[in-house]
Scaffold this motif. Structure first.
Motif, PDB file in Angstrom:
ATOM      1  N   TYR A  10      -2.274  -6.292  -8.059  1.00 30.17           N
ATOM      2  CA  TYR A  10      -0.350  -6.350  -8.553  1.00 30.17           C
ATOM      3  C   TYR A  10      -0.813  -4.979  -8.617  1.00 30.17           C
ATOM      4  O   TYR A  10      -1.539  -4.895  -8.824  1.00 30.17           O
ATOM      5  N   ARG A  11       0.407  -4.406  -8.461  1.00 30.86           N
ATOM      6  CA  ARG A  11       1.135  -3.493  -8.440  1.00 30.86           C
ATOM      7  C   ARG A  11       2.501  -3.468  -9.630  1.00 30.86           C
ATOM      8  O   ARG A  11       3.560  -3.576  -9.178  1.00 30.86           O
ATOM      9  N   HIS A  12       2.472  -2.027 -10.672  1.00 34.06           N
ATOM     10  CA  HIS A  12       3.746  -1.902 -11.546  1.00 34.06           C
ATOM     11  C   HIS A  12       4.234  -0.721 -11.448  1.00 34.06           C
ATOM     12  O   HIS A  12       3.504   0.143 -10.929  1.00 34.06           O
ATOM     13  N   LEU A  13       5.163  -0.752  -9.965  1.00 40.88           N
ATOM     14  CA  LEU A  13       5.271   0.340  -9.608  1.00 40.88           C
ATOM     15  C   LEU A  13       7.184   1.252 -10.074  1.00 40.88           C
ATOM     16  O   LEU A  13       7.994  -0.266 -10.485  1.00 40.88           O
ATOM     17  N   HIS A  14       7.034   2.375  -9.989  1.00 46.72           N
ATOM     18  CA  HIS A  14       8.505   3.244 -10.029  1.00 46.72           C
ATOM     19  C   HIS A  14       9.066   3.956  -8.749  1.00 46.72           C
ATOM     20  O   HIS A  14       8.452   4.725  -8.906  1.00 46.72           O
ATOM     21  N   PRO A  15       9.511   3.446  -8.164  1.00 43.87           N
ATOM     22  CA  PRO A  15       9.604   4.912  -6.734  1.00 43.87           C
ATOM     23  C   PRO A  15      10.751   5.115  -7.274  1.00 43.87           C
ATOM     24  O   PRO A  15      11.379   4.881  -8.485  1.00 43.87           O
ATOM     25  N   THR A  16      10.570   6.113  -5.967  1.00 44.10           N
ATOM     26  CA  THR A  16      11.802   7.345  -6.506  1.00 44.10           C
ATOM     27  C   THR A  16      13.321   7.424  -4.806  1.00 44.10           C
ATOM     28  O   THR A  16      13.581   6.406  -3.727  1.00 44.10           O
ATOM     29  N   ARG A  17      15.025   7.161  -5.804  1.00 46.48           N
ATOM     30  CA  ARG A  17      15.711   7.033  -5.333  1.00 46.48           C
ATOM     31  C   ARG A  17      16.370   8.011  -4.140  1.00 46.48           C
ATOM     32  O   ARG A  17      16.618   9.167  -5.541  1.00 46.48           O
ATOM     33  N   ALA A  18      16.712   8.240  -3.314  1.00 45.53           N
ATOM     34  CA  ALA A  18      17.879   9.164  -2.276  1.00 45.53           C
ATOM     35  C   ALA A  18      19.051   8.873  -2.655  1.00 45.53           C
ATOM     36  O   ALA A  18      19.814   7.872  -3.466  1.00 45.53           O
ATOM     37  N   ALA A  19      19.580   9.862  -2.138  1.00 42.26           N
ATOM     38  CA  ALA A  19      21.266  10.099  -3.026  1.00 42.26           C
ATOM     39  C   ALA A  19      21.558   9.124  -2.469  1.00 42.26           C
ATOM     40  O   ALA A  19      23.079   8.370  -2.566  1.00 42.26           O
ATOM     41  N   ASP A  20      21.091   8.216  -1.319  1.00 35.98           N
ATOM     42  CA  ASP A  20      21.727   7.432  -0.640  1.00 35.98           C
ATOM     43  C   ASP A  20      21.952   6.148  -0.640  1.00 35.98           C
ATOM     44  O   ASP A  20      21.564   4.803  -0.482  1.00 35.98           O
ATOM     45  N   GLY A  21      20.889   6.153  -1.610  1.00 36.18           N
ATOM     46  CA  GLY A  21      20.657   4.578  -2.238  1.00 36.18           C
ATOM     47  C   GLY A  21      19.197   3.959  -1.810  1.00 36.18           C
ATOM     48  O   GLY A  21      18.917   3.124  -2.270  1.00 36.18           O
ATOM     49  N   THR A  22      18.276   4.971  -0.517  1.00 38.74           N
ATOM     50  CA  THR A  22      17.098   4.467  -0.280  1.00 38.74           C
ATOM     51  C   THR A  22      15.832   5.023  -1.476  1.00 38.74           C
ATOM     52  O   THR A  22      16.116   5.857  -1.620  1.00 38.74           O
ATOM     53  N   TRP A  23      15.265   3.433  -1.713  1.00 36.82           N
ATOM     54  CA  TRP A  23      14.780   3.546  -2.606  1.00 36.82           C
ATOM     55  C   TRP A  23      13.052   3.949  -1.903  1.00 36.82           C
ATOM     56  O   TRP A  23      12.840   3.085  -0.960  1.00 36.82           O
ATOM     57  N   SER A  24      12.120   4.213  -2.080  1.00 38.20           N
ATOM     58  CA  SER A  24      10.681   4.677  -1.620  1.00 38.20           C
ATOM     59  C   SER A  24       9.606   4.798  -2.964  1.00 38.20           C
ATOM     60  O   SER A  24      10.040   5.163  -3.084  1.00 38.20           O
ATOM     61  N   ILE A  25       8.054   4.581  -2.356  1.00 36.88           N
ATOM     62  CA  ILE A  25       6.769   4.770  -3.063  1.00 36.88           C
ATOM     63  C   ILE A  25       6.159   4.628  -1.711  1.00 36.88           C
ATOM     64  O   ILE A  25       5.900   3.865  -1.295  1.00 36.88           O
ATOM     65  N   PRO A  26       4.722   5.551  -2.137  1.00 35.22           N
ATOM     66  CA  PRO A  26       3.481   4.898  -1.182  1.00 35.22           C
ATOM     67  C   PRO A  26       2.886   3.772  -1.931  1.00 35.22           C
ATOM     68  O   PRO A  26       3.008   3.739  -3.364  1.00 35.22           O
ATOM     69  N   VAL A  27       2.276   2.983  -1.066  1.00 33.02           N
ATOM     70  CA  VAL A  27       1.127   1.895  -1.341  1.00 33.02           C
ATOM     71  C   VAL A  27       0.144   2.162  -0.543  1.00 33.02           C
ATOM     72  O   VAL A  27       0.370   2.279   0.077  1.00 33.02           O
ATOM     73  N   ASP A  28      -0.704   1.370  -1.238  1.00 30.31           N
ATOM     74  CA  ASP A  28      -1.821   1.137  -0.001  1.00 30.31           C
ATOM     75  C   ASP A  28      -3.169  -0.512  -0.684  1.00 30.31           C
ATOM     76  O   ASP A  28      -3.316   0.047  -1.904  1.00 30.31           O
ATOM     77  N   LEU A  29      -2.314  -1.144  -0.351  1.00 33.54           N
ATOM     78  CA  LEU A  29      -2.738  -2.427  -0.422  1.00 33.54           C
ATOM     79  C   LEU A  29      -3.706  -2.795   0.181  1.00 33.54           C
ATOM     80  O   LEU A  29      -4.087  -2.585   0.897  1.00 33.54           O
ATOM     81  N   PRO A  30      -5.178  -2.877  -0.341  1.00 35.80           N
ATOM     82  CA  PRO A  30      -6.416  -3.330  -0.423  1.00 35.80           C
ATOM     83  C   PRO A  30      -6.596  -4.519   0.644  1.00 35.80           C
ATOM     84  O   PRO A  30      -7.580  -4.155   1.137  1.00 35.80           O
ATOM     85  N   ARG A  31      -6.470  -5.519   0.500  1.00 38.64           N
ATOM     86  CA  ARG A  31      -6.224  -6.127   1.993  1.00 38.64           C
ATOM     87  C   ARG A  31      -5.518  -6.880   2.446  1.00 38.64           C
ATOM     88  O   ARG A  31      -3.884  -7.550   2.425  1.00 38.64           O
ATOM     89  N   ALA A  32      -5.570  -7.913   3.024  1.00 35.30           N
ATOM     90  CA  ALA A  32      -4.612  -8.373   4.614  1.00 35.30           C
ATOM     91  C   ALA A  32      -4.091  -9.408   3.393  1.00 35.30           C
ATOM     92  O   ALA A  32      -5.352 -10.298   3.135  1.00 35.30           O
ATOM     93  N   GLY A  33      -3.097 -10.491   4.128  1.00 33.37           N
ATOM     94  CA  GLY A  33      -2.237 -11.519   4.067  1.00 33.37           C
ATOM     95  C   GLY A  33      -0.650 -11.197   3.193  1.00 33.37           C
ATOM     96  O   GLY A  33      -0.168 -10.300   3.935  1.00 33.37           O
ATOM     97  N   GLY A  34      -0.536 -12.080   2.390  1.00 32.73           N
ATOM     98  CA  GLY A  34       0.989 -12.277   2.314  1.00 32.73           C
ATOM     99  C   GLY A  34       1.182 -11.581   0.665  1.00 32.73           C
ATOM    100  O   GLY A  34       0.766 -11.748   0.121  1.00 32.73           O
ATOM    101  N   TYR A  35       2.585 -10.294   0.402  1.00 34.68           N
ATOM    102  CA  TYR A  35       2.246 -10.511  -0.478  1.00 34.68           C
ATOM    103  C   TYR A  35       3.920 -10.389  -1.101  1.00 34.68           C
ATOM    104  O   TYR A  35       5.063 -10.788   0.248  1.00 34.68           O
ATOM    105  N   ARG A  36       4.043 -10.231  -2.008  1.00 33.77           N
ATOM    106  CA  ARG A  36       5.522 -10.250  -2.423  1.00 33.77           C
ATOM    107  C   ARG A  36       5.666  -9.449  -3.419  1.00 33.77           C
ATOM    108  O   ARG A  36       5.359  -8.490  -4.136  1.00 33.77           O
ATOM    109  N   VAL A  37       6.801  -8.771  -2.848  1.00 32.00           N
ATOM    110  CA  VAL A  37       8.176  -7.755  -3.869  1.00 32.00           C
ATOM    111  C   VAL A  37       9.107  -8.057  -5.518  1.00 32.00           C
ATOM    112  O   VAL A  37       9.844  -8.385  -4.587  1.00 32.00           O
TER     113      VAL A  37
END
Length: 324
Positions: A128-155
């Motif tokens: 589980y991750r509760h994150l707050h990404p950064t928004r660029a002027a063009d509307g693109t959001w981004s944040i570094p993630v490091d998911l420890p295990r392979a498999g399916g995730y939901r954003v």
């Protein structure tokens, strides 16, 4: 402490079945609309108080719909630009919210100190991750993630566009982490969680289709923590995800730091309504000594609530990186 609450209930995610490994070249299909998402006003207030309905009352017979099982709603679409990552490798997660004309949304209303809240959870609900990404002027959001295990995730992207009349939305998209996949077992139901030397005790039952009170008491070394620090405008934030389809329920305390009524611990109180009978994972974020920590619980709605078992310490992969 004022134990009244506002509830923000959102839902998201279809059940997924996955094989022994996730390949880099796998494609992800859009999520189909399943149920109507409640209007913004419906999300922020329970339809009834626990005292207003008796056993078998109207709200209990008609469970709260778990809407929001889609990538697009209300004229807005979550455009996940990074649908695949590699487990164990730090990767920039990038996405854009687009309006009905396909344009990137660049203006949002701030809620709980942020323009957008991002939740990333594994399908087995052990990461589980509760994150707050950064928004660029063009509307693109981004944040570094490091998911420890392979498999399916939901954003999950939780936001309110600044456009006039726009409602609060939670949109969801699938994310795959490549690598050898081994599904984990959900920790047993229990009323006590331990994280970084803290113990958090849960009292109250999560009930399907009916508002009920939940209280979480924070202690350290057996002593009550009475100096919790404000985090995103509150002393605690609670997220619930339903096992099986990851229906999303986001709850905030009614009280606020400095309001003259809400004590900074040891209890943090909520009112929540489960959308259905089932098993849920609860994630409580709280701040103390300048660090945000997450206490995790497995509870059952409509099946006796929690039981006397305590989840084994360290079984779930905790959100120690938070990225807030």
């Amino acid at each position: 402490m004022n134990t009244g609450l506002k509830i923000t209930a959102f839902a998201a995610a279809l059940a997924a079945t996955f094989g022994a490994a996730y390949g880099i070249g796998e494609t992800l299909d859009p999520v189909a609309v399943a149920e109507r998402e409640p209007a913004h006003g419906e999300r922020h207030a329970p339809t009834s108080s626990p005292e207003a309905e008796g056993e078998g009352g109207e709200s209990e017979r008609h469970a709260t719909p778990a809407g929001g099982l889609q990538i697009s709603e209300g004229g807005y679409t979550l455009d996940l630009r990074t649908p695949r990552v590699t487990a164990g490798q730090r990767t920039d997660l990038r996405f854009t919210v687009r309006d009905g004309d396909g344009r990137a949304v660049t203006e949002y209303r701030r809620e709980h100190d942020k323009e957008l809240h991002l939740i990333v959870a594994s399908r087995d609900l052990l990461t589980y991750r509760h994150l707050h990404p950064t928004r660029a002027a063009d509307g693109t959001w981004s944040i570094p993630v490091d998911l420890p295990r392979a498999g399916g995730y939901r954003v999950f992207a939780d936001f309110t566009p600044a456009a006039k009349g726009a409602e609060n939305l939670t949109l969801g998209a699938d994310l795959a982490a490549s690598g050898a996949y081994r599904p984990g077992d959900l920790p047993p139901a229990g009323d006590t969680a331990r994280v970084d030397g803290y113990e958090v005790e849960l009292t109250g039952d999560l009930r399907p289709g009916r508002a009920s009170g939940l209280s979480l008491r924070v202690t350290r070394d057996g002593k009550p923590v009475t100096d919790l620090q404000p985090y995103l405008g509150a002393y605690g934030h609670l997220v619930a995800l339903r096992a099986g389809d990851l229906a999303y329920l986001h709850v905030h305390p009614h009280g606020a730091p400095g309001d003259g009524r809400t004590a900074p611990g040891p209890e943090v109180a909520f009112t929540a309504t489960a959308p259905s009978v089932g098993t849920y994972r609860l994630f409580l974020d709280f701040r103390h000594d300048g660090v945000v920590r997450t206490a995790e619980f497995t509870v059952r709605a409509g099946a006796g609530g929690t039981d006397a078992q305590t989840p084994p310490s360290g079984t779930p992969e905790h959100s120690d990186g938070h990225g807030h």
